[in-house]
Design a protein around this motif. Structure first.
Motif, PDB file in Angstrom:
ATOM      1  N   THR A 108       0.842  -1.199   0.000  1.00 49.39           N
ATOM      2  CA  THR A 108       0.000   0.000   0.000  1.00 49.39           C
ATOM      3  C   THR A 108       0.878   1.250   0.000  1.00 49.39           C
ATOM      4  O   THR A 108       0.622   2.200  -0.753  1.00 49.39           O
ATOM      5  N   THR A 109       1.924   1.239   0.809  1.00 48.13           N
ATOM      6  CA  THR A 109       2.817   2.402   0.869  1.00 48.13           C
ATOM      7  C   THR A 109       3.432   2.688  -0.505  1.00 48.13           C
ATOM      8  O   THR A 109       3.405   3.818  -0.991  1.00 48.13           O
ATOM      9  N   VAL A 110       3.976   1.643  -1.133  1.00 46.08           N
ATOM     10  CA  VAL A 110       4.639   1.849  -2.424  1.00 46.08           C
ATOM     11  C   VAL A 110       3.607   2.251  -3.486  1.00 46.08           C
ATOM     12  O   VAL A 110       3.858   3.143  -4.303  1.00 46.08           O
ATOM     13  N   LYS A 115       1.841   6.203  -7.380  1.00 41.32           N
ATOM     14  CA  LYS A 115       0.724   6.924  -7.993  1.00 41.32           C
ATOM     15  C   LYS A 115       0.960   8.437  -7.870  1.00 41.32           C
ATOM     16  O   LYS A 115       0.781   9.187  -8.830  1.00 41.32           O
ATOM     17  N   ALA A 116       1.372   8.858  -6.678  1.00 38.16           N
ATOM     18  CA  ALA A 116       1.594  10.295  -6.454  1.00 38.16           C
ATOM     19  C   ALA A 116       2.662  10.844  -7.402  1.00 38.16           C
ATOM     20  O   ALA A 116       2.632  12.015  -7.778  1.00 38.16           O
ATOM     21  N   ALA A 316      10.275   9.509  -7.638  1.00 38.55           N
ATOM     22  CA  ALA A 316       9.618  10.804  -7.872  1.00 38.55           C
ATOM     23  C   ALA A 316      10.516  11.702  -8.725  1.00 38.55           C
ATOM     24  O   ALA A 316      10.057  12.355  -9.669  1.00 38.55           O
ATOM     25  N   GLU A 317      11.820  11.706  -8.402  1.00 41.61           N
ATOM     26  CA  GLU A 317      12.775  12.523  -9.171  1.00 41.61           C
ATOM     27  C   GLU A 317      12.861  12.036 -10.621  1.00 41.61           C
ATOM     28  O   GLU A 317      12.862  12.813 -11.566  1.00 41.61           O
ATOM     29  N   THR A 318      12.954  10.713 -10.772  1.00 39.62           N
ATOM     30  CA  THR A 318      13.042  10.127 -12.111  1.00 39.62           C
ATOM     31  C   THR A 318      11.795  10.486 -12.913  1.00 39.62           C
ATOM     32  O   THR A 318      11.879  10.846 -14.091  1.00 39.62           O
ATOM     33  N   ASP A 334       0.896   9.560 -19.828  1.00 45.70           N
ATOM     34  CA  ASP A 334      -0.553   9.472 -19.653  1.00 45.70           C
ATOM     35  C   ASP A 334      -0.895   9.922 -18.225  1.00 45.70           C
ATOM     36  O   ASP A 334      -0.093   9.763 -17.322  1.00 45.70           O
ATOM     37  N   VAL A 335      -2.101  10.451 -18.049  1.00 48.08           N
ATOM     38  CA  VAL A 335      -2.500  10.870 -16.704  1.00 48.08           C
ATOM     39  C   VAL A 335      -2.845   9.647 -15.864  1.00 48.08           C
ATOM     40  O   VAL A 335      -3.070   8.558 -16.407  1.00 48.08           O
ATOM     41  N   ASN A 336      -2.896   9.806 -14.551  1.00 49.11           N
ATOM     42  CA  ASN A 336      -3.261   8.654 -13.715  1.00 49.11           C
ATOM     43  C   ASN A 336      -4.343   9.017 -12.726  1.00 49.11           C
ATOM     44  O   ASN A 336      -4.387   8.509 -11.624  1.00 49.11           O
ATOM     45  N   GLU A 337      -5.214   9.939 -13.144  1.00 52.07           N
ATOM     46  CA  GLU A 337      -6.313  10.351 -12.247  1.00 52.07           C
ATOM     47  C   GLU A 337      -7.487   9.417 -12.404  1.00 52.07           C
ATOM     48  O   GLU A 337      -7.804   8.996 -13.498  1.00 52.07           O
TER      49      GLU A 337
END
Ligand code: PEP
Ligand code: MN
Length: 337
Positions: A108-110, A115-116, A316-318, A334-337
């Motif tokens: 869940t954490t990963v 996603k963020a 996140a940086e990548t 692509d978006v992930n919303e």
């Protein structure tokens, strides 16, 4: 078939081809339908087909892979993954998550973290192909339940690897089934996956040629499932400094040969976390349709593939760079919303 061909004309051509002993696979493009026909062309009267109503042309395909070939399907395939995500075409997709699902908390954490950062598809191994029988083999069915839970939380579709046909029932609710490098030529498995329409992420074998990869895709497609995504994940060479050698020329070369989307996995290709970002950026530059990247909340203590896993912060940086580069390359993330 001509743009103006009616459904009835298409059906008549398929019927005649079937009478000649051909297996037919109609492919509906935006404007035209192409009927892929597999069989012995010596048994076919070309003229009879050519003069049928609605027929534009008859083109023999010499390549051993036919349904996967660009000769049959000129436009790149866009594969619907579900939850509004596609792979192939005009946008870049990113599959991310840990090598193996270890626990609910870890996954869940990963999942939330990737996603963020903009990943579109969650990955996580439940059935793990390990070099040693004494290494962690994955949580199995419990891992798949955790993937389904993470999909509920994040809204992202899920991909996980199948190792054995006897586990097929466990994959009913998975969005994409991954066939790992070690199973690329498990033809029984490929044929069985070909009998559903679930997207398959097919990884290149450890020492397989591109033609062998395409022939494995053909195994799936010839059973009816056209939703195949290829993955370059590095091949065995004489160089021991990296886990594998990433064959990036495979991306543009495959694009010349096939309409199927192409993913690059810089994690297994290098085996070294610090090489993942540069190789991911090179893969985007080479024109890949998707990336598959391993991310772990605590790589040092990961139960598998920790050395090649990015932390959520590194990922996140990548992703910031991947996003910017993908826009520059004209195939935005692509978006992930
Ligand atoms: C994986 O993606 O977890 C994996 C085992 O990869 P490969 O089959 O490419 O080794
Ligand atoms: Mn792994």
């Amino acid at each position: 078939m001509k743009e103006s061909a009616s459904a009835k004309e298409i059906e008549s051509v398929e019927k005649l081809l079937a009478e000649f002993g051909f297996q037919t696979h109609p492919i509906q493009g935006e404007k035209k339908t192409v009927i892929g026909a597999i069989g012995d062309k010596r048994l076919l009267s070309m003229n009879q087909i050519l003069t049928m109503d609605g027929v534009e042309n008859v083109v023999p395909i010499m390549k051993p892979y036919k349904l996967a070939s660009k000769e049959l399907h000129k436009e790149p395939s866009v594969i619907e993954i579900g939850h509004g995500i596609t792979v192939g075409g005009k946008q870049l997709a990113v599959f991310a998550g840990p090598c193996a699902i270890e626990s609910q908390e870890q996954f869940t954490t990963v999942s939330k973290a990737v996603k963020a950062s903009g990943a579109n598809i969650l990955r996580g191994g439940a059935f793990k192909p390990r070099s040693s029988p004494y290494s962690f083999q994955g949580l199995g069915k419990e891992g798949i339940d955790l993937l389904i839970q993470a999909r509920k939380i994040t809204g992202l579709p899920i991909v996980t690897e199948i190792m054995d046909l006897s586990d097929l029932d466990c994959f009913a609710d998975v969005d994409v089934v991954q066939v790992g490098a070690r199973n690329m030529q498990n033809f029984t498995l490929l044929k069985a996956l070909g009998r559903s329409d679930k997207p398959v992420l097919l990884k290149r074998g450890l020492s397989s040629t591109l033609q062998e990869l395409l022939m494995s895709a053909e195994y799936i497609m010839s059973e009816g499932n056209q939703n195949v995504i290829l993955c370059e994940r590095g091949i065995r060479t004489f160089e021991p400094a990296t886990r594998n050698t990433l064959d990036l020329s495979a991306v543009p070369l495959l694009q010349q040969k096939t309409h199927l989307p192409i993913t690059v996995d810089p994690s297994h290709a290098t085996g070294i976390a610090s090489l993942v970002e540069p190789m991911a950026l090179c893969a985007v530059t080479a024109g890949c349709d998707a990336l598959e990247i391993e991310v772990h909340n605590d790589p040092k203590n990961a139960w598998s593939d920790g050395a090649q896993s990015l932390t959520p912060a590194q990922f996140a940086e990548t992703m910031k760079k991947v996003k910017a580069l993908s826009e520059f390359m004209g195939k935005p993330l692509d978006v992930n919303e």
